[in-house]
Design an enzyme around this catalytic site. Structure first.
Site, short mmCIF file in Angstrom:
data_model
loop_
_atom_site.label_atom_id
_atom_site.label_comp_id
_atom_site.label_asym_id
_atom_site.label_seq_id
_atom_site.Cartn_x
_atom_site.Cartn_y
_atom_site.Cartn_z
N ASP A 1 0.86 -1.18 0.00
CA ASP A 1 0.00 0.00 0.00
C ASP A 1 0.89 1.23 0.00
O ASP A 1 1.68 1.44 0.92
CB ASP A 1 -0.91 -0.01 1.24
CG ASP A 1 -1.83 1.20 1.28
OD1 ASP A 1 -2.77 1.25 0.48
OD2 ASP A 1 -1.57 2.12 2.10
N GLU B 1 -1.88 -1.63 -6.00
CA GLU B 1 -3.12 -1.05 -6.49
C GLU B 1 -2.85 -0.30 -7.79
O GLU B 1 -1.74 0.18 -8.02
CB GLU B 1 -3.67 -0.07 -5.45
CG GLU B 1 -5.04 -0.44 -4.97
CD GLU B 1 -5.45 0.40 -3.78
OE1 GLU B 1 -6.65 0.56 -3.59
OE2 GLU B 1 -4.58 0.89 -3.04
N CYS C 1 -12.45 -5.24 5.83
CA CYS C 1 -11.77 -5.80 6.99
C CYS C 1 -10.92 -6.98 6.52
O CYS C 1 -11.42 -7.90 5.88
CB CYS C 1 -12.79 -6.26 8.03
SG CYS C 1 -12.06 -7.21 9.38
N CYS D 1 -12.27 -10.43 8.55
CA CYS D 1 -13.49 -11.15 8.23
C CYS D 1 -14.00 -10.86 6.82
O CYS D 1 -14.89 -11.56 6.33
CB CYS D 1 -14.58 -10.85 9.26
SG CYS D 1 -15.21 -9.17 9.15
N CYS E 1 -13.15 -2.89 12.89
CA CYS E 1 -14.25 -3.62 12.27
C CYS E 1 -15.41 -3.72 13.25
O CYS E 1 -15.25 -4.19 14.37
CB CYS E 1 -13.80 -5.00 11.83
SG CYS E 1 -15.10 -5.92 11.00
N CYS F 1 -16.43 -7.92 13.43
CA CYS F 1 -15.67 -8.90 14.22
C CYS F 1 -14.80 -8.25 15.30
O CYS F 1 -14.13 -8.94 16.06
CB CYS F 1 -14.81 -9.78 13.30
SG CYS F 1 -13.46 -8.89 12.52
N ASP G 1 -3.25 1.44 6.88
CA ASP G 1 -2.44 1.10 5.70
C ASP G 1 -2.09 -0.39 5.67
O ASP G 1 -2.07 -1.01 4.61
CB ASP G 1 -1.16 1.94 5.68
CG ASP G 1 -1.46 3.43 5.58
OD1 ASP G 1 -2.54 3.78 5.09
OD2 ASP G 1 -0.61 4.23 6.01
ZN LIG Z 1 -13.97 -7.81 10.50
#
Ligand SMILES: [Zn+2]
Length: 309
Positions: free
Chosen positions: A116, A200, A253, A256, A272, A275, A282
């Site tokens: 990233d 990316e 996330c 999850c 998150c 979860c 980053d």
């Molecule tokens: Zn999560």
């Protein structure tokens, strides 16, 4: 055409040939819509030319080129068979670069790494490594803008103006070199030590995080980063995967796979709500990138969980 321009005969015959090849490539890119209409070359701007034929390395720091003769270099030259060479100028210094065949390495790495790119830090890797990048050019940038400001009233073309322009050009080169050096270290590290590198398509998050000037600089280094990574991955036998720019690498996330609705730029930590996973923003993005190895990012609809490979 030839008889009208006497300078045509002053240089090696391969030089205009190479220029025409470059022109053909430029028009090809233009018709493919990957670039704009080629611009005319101007003396004093990006001066460079290519020589072909008998280019030979003589001893440690001497190179023989057609028409010009023997050139001395500061750097020691490796004893390789050269196909062609390009001579270019940066500020008031001349450089020579040459092409030769290299054997492709295959280092046999099989791991996947996500990268990233950012503005605050140069890069965050999915291995939680952070590359801060060069900060030293910041002071030179301040010096550069001061120099440009001080020279604003000089008469264009005057001796003093020329002197100032040279100083400005030198500083520009220095800043660009520092930046390039940092990028080279990063891209070598990535291509040499990892089997697959995932990046990316565009540095969107970085572009939005800063004002326009910084954005254009970050943008420019992104293209240089990608260019270096492309050829180095080829050289070291690793794979480069470029993920679609709309892939929500920051919003998802990495634990999850659930996508957040909104994530402001000020949120440096990803939390998150599903979860309860807490991670650096980053690093979360880098891990998400490392998860899309297939090249096509998985479709992530909000609230629907994504299969993490
Ligand atoms: Zn999560």
């Amino acid at each position: 055409m030839k008889s009208e321009n006497e300078w045509y005969y002053e240089c090696s015959k391969s030089t205009p040939q190479q220029a025409l090849i470059a022109l053909r490539e430029a028009w090809k890119r233009c018709f493919n819509k990957t670039a704009g209409v080629p611009k005319f070359k101007k003396k004093g701007k990006r001066d460079s030319f290519t020589l072909e034929g008998t280019v030979k390395i003589l001893g440690n720091n001497k190179i023989q080129v057609p028409v010009i003769g023997v050139l001395k270099t500061y750097e020691r030259l490796s004893q390789v068979l050269i196909k062609s060479c390009t001579i270019s100028r940066q500020a008031d210094r001349w450089f020579i670069s040459f092409r030769f065949d290299v054997e492709q390495h295959n280092l046999g790495n099989t791991d996947v790494i996500g990268v990233d790119l950012g503005v605050k830090n140069l890069a965050t890797l999915s291995t939680s490594e952070v590359i801060a990048g060069a900060k030293s050019y910041k002071k030179y940038e301040a010096k550069l803008s001061r120099m440009q400001w001080l020279n604003r009233h000089k008469i264009i073309g005057s001796a003093n103006w020329k002197k100032a322009q040279l100083q400005i050009a030198r500083l520009h080169t220095k800043i660009a070199n520092i930046r390039k050096d940092t990028l080279h270290k990063l891209t070598t590290l990535l291509a040499k030590n990892h089997g697959t590198v995932v990046i990316e398509d565009l540095n969107v998050s970085g572009m939005m995080a800063n004002h326009k000037l910084a954005a254009s600089i970050a943008d420019m280094s992104f293209f240089e980063f990608r260019r270096q990574l492309t050829y180095k991955c080829e050289l070291y036998g690793s794979k480069l995967v470029v993920v679609n720019r709309w892939f929500p690498s920051s919003k998802t996330c990495s634990n999850c796979g659930i996508k957040k609705e909104a994530l402001t730029l000020n949120e440096r930590v990803f939390e998150c709500s599903h979860c309860g996973f807490v991670i650096d923003r980053d690093l979360n993005a880098a891990i998400n990138l490392s998860h899309c190895v297939a090249g096509v990012p998985p479709v992530v609809a909000s609230g629907v969980s994504r299969v993490v490979s």
